[in-house]
Design a protein around this motif. Sequence first.
Motif, mmCIF file in Angstrom:
data_model
loop_
_atom_site.group_PDB
_atom_site.id
_atom_site.type_symbol
_atom_site.label_atom_id
_atom_site.label_comp_id
_atom_site.label_asym_id
_atom_site.label_seq_id
_atom_site.Cartn_x
_atom_site.Cartn_y
_atom_site.Cartn_z
ATOM 1 N N GLY A 290 -9.330 4.642 9.948
ATOM 2 C CA GLY A 290 -9.288 4.335 8.517
ATOM 3 C C GLY A 290 -10.687 4.077 7.986
ATOM 4 N N PHE B 230 -10.356 -5.500 -0.219
ATOM 5 C CA PHE B 230 -9.572 -6.678 0.166
ATOM 6 C C PHE B 230 -10.069 -7.952 -0.528
ATOM 7 N N MET C 180 -13.798 -1.626 2.890
ATOM 8 C CA MET C 180 -12.554 -2.399 2.755
ATOM 9 C C MET C 180 -12.861 -3.829 2.321
ATOM 10 N N ASP D 24 0.888 -1.158 0.000
ATOM 11 C CA ASP D 24 0.000 0.000 0.000
ATOM 12 C C ASP D 24 0.930 1.212 0.000
HETATM 13 N N1 ADE Z 1 -6.764 2.292 4.035
HETATM 14 C C1 ADE Z 1 -7.728 3.139 4.394
HETATM 15 N N2 ADE Z 1 -8.482 2.622 5.370
HETATM 16 C C2 ADE Z 1 -7.973 1.393 5.651
HETATM 17 C C3 ADE Z 1 -8.328 0.376 6.572
HETATM 18 N N3 ADE Z 1 -9.364 0.506 7.395
HETATM 19 N N4 ADE Z 1 -7.572 -0.729 6.580
HETATM 20 C C4 ADE Z 1 -6.528 -0.849 5.746
HETATM 21 N N5 ADE Z 1 -6.151 0.056 4.853
HETATM 22 C C5 ADE Z 1 -6.873 1.188 4.803
#
Ligand code: ADE
Length: 421
Positions: A349, A359, A355, A129
Amino acid sequence: MVTKLKYDVKDLSLASVGKKRIEWAAKDMPVLKLISERFEKEKPFKGLKISSCLHVTTETANLMITLKKGGADVALCASNPLSTQDDVAASLVKDYGIKVFAIKGEDNKTYYSHIEAAIDHKPNITMDDGADVISSIHKKWGSIDFNIMGGTEETTTGVIRLRAMVKDKALKYPVIAVNDSMTKHMFDNRYGTGQSTIDGILRATNILLCGKKVVVCGYGWCGRGVSLRAKGLGADVIVTEVDEVKALEAVMDGYRVMSMDEAAKIGDVFITVTGNINVIDERHFKNMKDGAIVCNSGHFNVEINIPALKKISSSKKMVRDFVEEYKIGNKKIYLLADGRLVNLSAAEGHPASVMDMSFANQSLACEYIVKNHNKLENKVYVISETIDREIAKLKLKSMGIKIDKLTEEQKKYLASWQEGT
Ligand code: ADE
């Protein structure tokens, strides 16, 4: 002999809190759950090692668990020194047997030593990332033997770095740009960043946003989301851009658009989401109003020229968690989270529900690499539209939403060029 699990986390006694939070996030990740159940049966990563460099959050934990269920030996380091959730890191080690190297607030030296630890794991697949692991691996290329099938990249900034590597013919293995999937950037970047950035600002400052002039620097997917949510809370949103089409879009979406020089004089809150450097620069700080709040939600902490802010300030002090007051003459400027991602530093986040799709893309991209690495060139690839649409379908299904299908007549109509008025 049982080999000791390698890790470096803040405190293993935080694991029980982390586990509960990981399970809470899992409830909102139904698409990842389906993939996880299939992976558990099919074991696509049996005998393979994956090194991930991601924000260590409850959502990332669920991705790591999915990969492990798929047979992978997983190592995880942080993709930002301030975004690690220490309880989650502890639980991943203690409850799930995953090698984690991440501590919230780690200094630069520790951050890079943790990246080294993930590289020492000798991955067959890398997951980035922001491209820090892949670029560290490329700096060592030739001096160490790697056995890498491919990699994945989560974010816009990382994909830009990778495309620069392709242009220089420097990329040594294929990478899937997860960011470029529709089910990633249209949702995570827009609705995820939109909500979590406002969340970070409010948790750090507890200010009332309505009536404030909020300057959003950059009108990409993230800027669109942040503007939308700030407007929804009653802010007077001003957008700054360098791209004429995006600037026009912002105007027609109902925002004021002006140069950063103009915006600097009137903004109450400044949010950078451009992916570029020194977007808020020395001359902007000099022109800002007393009490202006400045923060960043772009990947790296380069968008705000913090060295310049330090240079022109007579003093600085922490006034709340994540809020640093800089004094310039009689004026005070407040910098949030040291210019790092405010949504992941001061809040948690993006929420799990968004997500889930990002993911799902990461998991399926890894599986794709395992199945297809022999056919791939050292290029940046995008996930197939079929997989992208399947993720959207599964997400809709999990939300209980049914949509229409094209009739045979409609399909025929769309395929024909003869039909007119
Ligand atoms: N990027 C932005 N939010 C995130 C999250 N909750 N977990 C992992 N990467 C992220």
